[in-house]
Design an enzyme around this catalytic site. Structure first.
Site, PDB file in Angstrom:
ATOM      1  N   CYS A 257       8.262 -27.152  -3.843  1.00 36.24           N
ATOM      2  CA  CYS A 257       8.475 -27.177  -2.382  1.00 36.24           C
ATOM      3  C   CYS A 257       7.127 -26.839  -1.744  1.00 36.24           C
ATOM      4  CB  CYS A 257       9.513 -26.156  -1.972  1.00 36.24           C
ATOM      5  SG  CYS A 257      11.123 -26.422  -2.733  1.00 36.24           S
ATOM      6  N   ALA A 258       6.186 -27.756  -1.865  1.00 33.17           N
ATOM      7  CA  ALA A 258       4.794 -27.436  -1.524  1.00 33.17           C
ATOM      8  C   ALA A 258       4.549 -27.394  -0.026  1.00 33.17           C
ATOM      9  CB  ALA A 258       3.861 -28.447  -2.178  1.00 33.17           C
ATOM     10  N   GLY A 259       5.378 -28.099   0.754  1.00 31.62           N
ATOM     11  CA  GLY A 259       5.161 -28.140   2.203  1.00 31.62           C
ATOM     12  C   GLY A 259       3.743 -28.580   2.500  1.00 31.62           C
ATOM     13  N   GLY A 261       1.231 -26.887   1.769  1.00 33.06           N
ATOM     14  CA  GLY A 261       0.359 -26.493   0.670  1.00 33.06           C
ATOM     15  C   GLY A 261      -0.215 -25.097   0.695  1.00 33.06           C
ATOM     16  N   GLY A 262       0.360 -24.187   1.483  1.00 31.37           N
ATOM     17  CA  GLY A 262      -0.181 -22.825   1.512  1.00 31.37           C
ATOM     18  C   GLY A 262      -0.339 -22.249   0.111  1.00 31.37           C
ATOM     19  N   LYS A 263       0.724 -22.326  -0.675  1.00 27.85           N
ATOM     20  CA  LYS A 263       0.650 -21.738  -2.018  1.00 27.85           C
ATOM     21  C   LYS A 263       0.006 -22.700  -3.006  1.00 27.85           C
ATOM     22  CE  LYS A 263       4.380 -18.841  -0.718  1.00 27.85           C
ATOM     23  NZ  LYS A 263       4.571 -19.604   0.540  1.00 27.85           N
ATOM     24  N   ASP A 327       9.289 -22.361  -3.834  1.00 25.00           N
ATOM     25  CA  ASP A 327       9.169 -21.648  -2.555  1.00 25.00           C
ATOM     26  C   ASP A 327      10.161 -22.332  -1.615  1.00 25.00           C
ATOM     27  OD1 ASP A 327       8.171 -19.967  -0.603  1.00 25.00           O
ATOM     28  OD2 ASP A 327       6.535 -21.323  -0.070  1.00 25.00           O
ATOM     29  N   CYS A 380      10.980 -16.610   2.205  1.00 20.10           N
ATOM     30  CA  CYS A 380      10.470 -15.714   3.265  1.00 20.10           C
ATOM     31  C   CYS A 380      11.685 -15.280   4.079  1.00 20.10           C
ATOM     32  CB  CYS A 380       9.404 -16.384   4.117  1.00 20.10           C
ATOM     33  SG  CYS A 380       9.880 -17.966   4.810  1.00 20.10           S
TER      34      CYS A 380
HETATM   35  C1  LIG Z   1       9.276 -22.539   2.624  1.00 15.60           C
HETATM   36  S1  LIG Z   1       8.776 -24.172   2.806  1.00 15.60           S
HETATM   37  C2  LIG Z   1       7.430 -24.316   1.685  1.00 15.60           C
HETATM   38  C3  LIG Z   1       6.162 -23.671   2.157  1.00 15.60           C
HETATM   39  C4  LIG Z   1       4.982 -23.923   1.247  1.00 15.60           C
HETATM   40  N1  LIG Z   1       5.260 -23.672  -0.138  1.00 15.60           N
HETATM   41  C5  LIG Z   1       3.783 -23.098   1.660  1.00 15.60           C
HETATM   42  O1  LIG Z   1       3.388 -22.169   0.974  1.00 15.60           O
HETATM   43  O2  LIG Z   1       3.213 -23.416   2.704  1.00 15.60           O
HETATM   44  C6  LIG Z   1      10.029 -25.049   1.942  1.00 15.60           C
HETATM   45  C7  LIG Z   1       9.731 -26.504   1.747  1.00 15.60           C
HETATM   46  O3  LIG Z   1      10.754 -27.071   0.945  1.00 15.60           O
HETATM   47  C8  LIG Z   1      10.847 -28.434   1.262  1.00 15.60           C
HETATM   48  N2  LIG Z   1      12.086 -28.961   0.675  1.00 15.60           N
HETATM   49  C9  LIG Z   1      13.356 -28.822   1.098  1.00 15.60           C
HETATM   50  N3  LIG Z   1      14.217 -29.444   0.251  1.00 15.60           N
HETATM   51  C10 LIG Z   1      13.459 -29.984  -0.731  1.00 15.60           C
HETATM   52  C11 LIG Z   1      13.753 -30.757  -1.899  1.00 15.60           C
HETATM   53  N4  LIG Z   1      15.000 -31.075  -2.213  1.00 15.60           N
HETATM   54  N5  LIG Z   1      12.732 -31.146  -2.683  1.00 15.60           N
HETATM   55  C12 LIG Z   1      11.455 -30.800  -2.360  1.00 15.60           C
HETATM   56  N6  LIG Z   1      11.123 -30.089  -1.268  1.00 15.60           N
HETATM   57  C13 LIG Z   1      12.107 -29.678  -0.474  1.00 15.60           C
HETATM   58  C14 LIG Z   1      10.767 -28.427   2.777  1.00 15.60           C
HETATM   59  O4  LIG Z   1      10.375 -29.678   3.280  1.00 15.60           O
HETATM   60  C15 LIG Z   1       9.713 -27.343   3.011  1.00 15.60           C
HETATM   61  O5  LIG Z   1       8.439 -27.904   3.159  1.00 15.60           O
END
Ligand SMILES: C[S@@+](CC[C@H](N)C(=O)[O-])C[C@H]1O[C@@H](n2cnc3c(N)ncnc32)[C@H](O)[C@@H]1O
Length: 447
Positions: A257-259, A261-263, A327, A380
């Protein structure tokens, strides 16, 4: 809300820089306009404030600051103001939310409203009646004092127990600006020295060996350390969640769940750009923000994978990844210090769906991990249902995994005793000075 009267100022043509400051009445009108937009558009407060500042070129620096301060003061006290208005029997409006301030006597609002071209309209009978009978704050319930919807305040009491009052006060406070130093480009000592040389107050974060804390916010886009990829804004709690993965050079790591890319950036630096880091997310808009960040950070071992990554990942990597970070999407309740309006938009009815998605991701992520490899689950959130209860569920349904004690899980450099006991990382604003965060590491048994 303390207001001092400046000489009434006539603003000249909107769009041109004013020679006189806005009057207190004009500042009040601007605050009401912004609060109304935040509530009605369900928009992020910082975005609405910035948009107002952009379109209000007549406003000088002091006016901008004063209006922003007034808006955030209202948002951080929204619970009390909602409670006060409800106690009078009046309907809550953006105007009443701003005016239901226990520290400002009614005559001040009467003087300001309706006074001049740029003032808010005069108070009406209903408003005068409501503001004349605001209740005593001594009777306010916990949810109002904590600035949380009542049902959410109840849920988090289970997390905080005896510390509830202090934790909720800290969750309603201001967050410092934490930076993560990109160890592909430099180290903490040199970054700290440079920040101080630039006149910016800064100190090492106490728990993350990668972090630097600035008590006051600064504009990062103007800072050469940021432009050169040496620093990224990232709360210390989020840094620790990434560090718990303990990614190493030459490994195969998945950030599921890289979003934006913070982590991912932290993991790439830990891997020294060696090995392969798969960054996946099902939201292409978030992933699109990742590429420029990777470039700035000089991170080069990353494969970006979009929405339908899972079938391909399973074909290529099932049972082969050294480390998987989950994440997961969550309530975001741990980050409510940063956006005080978000707590009033949280809908507890959506929790079941979020929990279901988190369990789906836990099960998918688990399939990728090799025997002896590690899965890290992080949120979070401060809600037990998204945290410890999900970790319990995972262990009950995935007998091939065991909980990894924190003392064995951290990389060298994470030495703070507060986060070395037990096998769950629970960080809170009051106890740790961070966002509310949860993380747990699980190890897959050898086949
Ligand atoms: C908490 S955020 C991630 C933040 C990111 N890891 C960071 O450090 O900036 C959760 C992420 O999970 C993604 N997400 C939700 N369902 C998902 C899935 N089934 N597969 C992959 N990513 C998913 C969302 O789009 C969102 O970007």
């Amino acid at each position: 809300m303390c207001m001092t009267w400046r000489s009434p100022a006539k603003r000249r043509t909107i769009g041109r820089r004013a020679e006189a400051p806005m009057t207190p009445a004009a500042r009040l009108a601007a605050s009401i306009e912004i609060i109304a937009e935040i509530l009605q558009r369900a928009a992020a407060a910082d975005r609405v404030v910035t948009e107002w500042q952009r379109r209000s070129r007549f406003a000088g620096a002091k006016d901008r600051r004063a209006v922003a301060e007034m808006v955030y003061a209202v948002l951080r006290e929204q619970g009390m103001r909602r409670w006060r208005v409800a106690a009078t029997g009046a309907e809550l409006t953006p105007r009443l939310l701003v005016l239901a301030d226990a520290a400002t006597p009614l005559h001040v609002w009467r003087d300001l409203c309706g006074n001049g071209t740029y003032a808010p309209p005069a108070l009406d009978e209903t408003e005068i009646a409501a503001l004349s009978k605001l209740p005593s704050d001594e009777d306010a319930p916990l949810w109002a004092r904590a600035n949380l919807p009542p049902e959410v305040a109840e849920m988090v009491q289970a997390t905080f127990g005896a510390d509830t009052e202090m934790e909720l006060a800290a969750l309603n406070g201001r967050a410092p600006l934490d930076l993560r130093v990109n160890t592909l480009q430099g180290n903490r000592e040199m970054v700290l020295e440079q920040l101080r040389a630039d006149g910016i107050a800064a100190a090492f974060t106490p728990m993350s060996p990668l972090g630097i804390r600035l008590p006051e916010r600064v504009r990062l886009d103007m800072n050469s350390l940021y432009r050169d990829g040496l620093i990224e804004p990232q709360d210390e709690a989020a840094q620790l969640a990434g560090l718990l993965v303990d990614a190493k050079p030459d490994e195969t790591v998945v950030d599921l769940c890289a979003g934006a890319g913070g982590k991912t950036l932290l993991l790439a630096a830990a891997m020294r750009n060696q090995g392969v880091l798969h960054a996946c997310d099902n939201d292409p808009r978030r992933l699109a923000r990742l590429s420029p960040r990777l470039e700035r950070a000089h991170a080069r071992n990353i494969v970006i994978r979009d929405a339908d990554a899972m079938p391909d990942l399973l074909r290529e990597l099932e049972g082969n990844a050294d480390r998987v970070l989950l994440d997961v999407p969550c309530s975001g309740s741990g980050t409510w210090r940063r956006n005080p309006e978000a707590r009033w938009r949280y809908d507890p009815a959506s929790l079941d769906e979020v929990l279901r998605r988190q369990r789906g991701l836990l099960s998918d992520g688990a399939k990728l991990v090799r025997p002896g490899g590690r899965l890290v689950y992080a949120t979070c959130s401060i809600l037990p249902a998204e945290n410890g209860e999900q970790a319990d569920w995972f262990l009950a349904h995935h007998a091939e995994f065991t909980a990894l004690p924190l003392a064995e899980a951290w990389p060298a450099g994470v030495t703070d005793q507060r986060i070395r006991s037990g096998n769950r990382l629970v960080l809170t604003p009051y106890r740790h000075g961070t966002d509310g965060f949860f993380a747990a590491a699980f190890q897959r048994g050898q086949a």
